[in-house]
Design a protein around this motif. Structure first.
Motif, mmCIF file in Angstrom:
data_model
loop_
_atom_site.group_PDB
_atom_site.id
_atom_site.type_symbol
_atom_site.label_atom_id
_atom_site.label_comp_id
_atom_site.label_asym_id
_atom_site.label_seq_id
_atom_site.Cartn_x
_atom_site.Cartn_y
_atom_site.Cartn_z
ATOM 1 N N LEU A 105 4.911 5.224 -2.411
ATOM 2 C CA LEU A 105 3.492 4.898 -2.365
ATOM 3 C C LEU A 105 3.291 3.547 -1.659
ATOM 4 N N TYR A 120 0.001 6.861 -9.065
ATOM 5 C CA TYR A 120 0.222 8.272 -8.715
ATOM 6 C C TYR A 120 0.441 9.157 -9.956
ATOM 7 N N ARG A 175 1.115 2.864 1.770
ATOM 8 C CA ARG A 175 0.040 1.885 1.913
ATOM 9 C C ARG A 175 0.303 0.926 3.069
ATOM 10 N N THR A 211 -4.574 6.964 -7.250
ATOM 11 C CA THR A 211 -5.027 6.960 -5.855
ATOM 12 C C THR A 211 -4.345 8.021 -4.997
ATOM 13 N N LYS A 212 -3.246 8.593 -5.500
ATOM 14 C CA LYS A 212 -2.518 9.555 -4.667
ATOM 15 C C LYS A 212 -1.656 10.461 -5.541
ATOM 16 N N LYS A 213 -1.529 11.712 -5.115
ATOM 17 C CA LYS A 213 -0.576 12.627 -5.740
ATOM 18 C C LYS A 213 0.594 12.784 -4.772
#
Length: 336
Positions: A328, A294, A332, A308-310
């Motif tokens: 995170l 992140y 998931r 993969t993610k903010k």
């Protein structure tokens, strides 16, 4: 700022004293328990304003060895004293109303009494609204509490006039005590509100408004190097704030770069939050195996995993004493 607070409170004391005399004179000529209710609340106004003046003076004193966080919490204590006095006044008013129901007495000169109460209500309303507005702009719970009390007093005065008018035109003297008891319940509720808010501040209860404002400012100023912020706590000391937080930075930053990033976070909060703001930042290094997923740093030379993610910064996840990779992982797991 503090001199302005003191000047406003002095005006509140002087005006409250004048209105106190007017209201007790109105009670003297009418003999109305309902008007006595308004007069009793004015005694609370005067005592509370005097204590508020002292608390504003004390809160302005600088930090010392005995008070390392300053004297700002006296403002919460001031609001609690005011709330307690309001509750005591409410109990006394109920007692007087019960006596009035058992031993009703003739009321006199009600039109004059209504005029005097109405004049007092207008002055209290204007002053109270102004103090509330100034209290918010100066971040002073003392001014807000005093202003709220005065506005409440003004509203009760106007409703009181309507009740006295009904008594005057109908001749139902018993209504005087009934109206007095109804106002006493209203006064007790407002006293409880002030005491509750005072206790919350003295016990360092989480203030959603202060935390929300801090989160908003950090999101607006967010930099890609600020990988995450966690274990954030916002404590209020009257109009002042103390903020602790952990800032995660790239592990390869040298000490000078870390110092500059920490200083920037401090400046962002100190310049955008009201009152005096003290910020303590603890710097954490990123963990490549966990934080890369992140991390927002572009073209990172040591990145081990693709982003993969903010993760959005919220009051909920910034308060946790853990880096955001835990969030995170939960995201998931839920997705699977």
């Amino acid at each position: 700022m503090n001199s302005e607070k003191q000047r406003l409170i002095i005006w509140s004391v002087v005006i409250s004293l004048l209105l106190l005399v007017i209201k007790f004179y109105s009670f003297y000529i009418t003999g109305s328990n309902a008007i006595l209710t308004d007069a009793m609340e004015s005694i609370v106004n005067v005592v509370a304003s005097c204590f508020a003046l002292y608390s504003v003076y004390l809160s302005a004193l600088p930090k010392d060895s005995n008070h390392p966080y300053g004297h700002g919490k006296i403002e919460f204590f001031s609001a609690g004293i005011e709330g307690t006095l309001i509750i005591i006044a409410g109990i006394f008013i109920i007692y007087q109303a019960i006596v009035g129901l058992i031993f009703p007495k003739e009321l006199k000169d009600l039109p004059i009494g209504m005029g005097l109460v109405g004049f007092s209500g207008i002055i209290n309303g204007v002053l109270g609204f102004f103090l509330q507005k100034k209290g918010k702009s100066l971040n002073s719970i003392t001014l807000e509490a005093d202003g709220r009390h005065l506005v409440t007093d003004a509203l009760s005065s106007f409703v009181l006039i309507a009740g006295i008018g009904i008594i005057y035109f109908s001749g139902w003297i018993m209504l005087d005590s009934i109206i007095s008891m109804a106002f006493a319940v209203f006064i007790l509720f407002n006293g409880y509100y002030l005491v509750r808010r005072s206790v919350a501040g003295l016990m360092d209860e989480s203030n959603p408004k202060a935390i929300g404002q801090t989160v908003k400012i950090l999101n607006q100023s967010r930099k890609e190097n600020w990988i995450d912020i966690h274990n954030m706590r916002v404590q209020q000391y009257g109009g002042d704030s103390h903020i602790d937080l952990h800032l995660t930075l790239p592990y390869y930053f040298d000490l000078i770069r870390v110092h500059d990033e920490v200083h920037e976070v401090e400046e962002v909060l100190e310049q955008n939050l009201p009152g005096y703001v003290e910020v303590f930042v603890h710097a954490d290094p990123c963990l490549p195996d966990s934080c890369c997923h992140y991390c927002q740093v572009k073209d990172c030379a040591v990145r081990k995993h693709p982003r993969t993610k903010k993760i959005k910064w919220t009051a909920h996840n910034m308060a946790k004493n853990q880096k955001h990779y835990h969030e995170l992982s939960q995201f998931r797991s839920g997705k699977q």
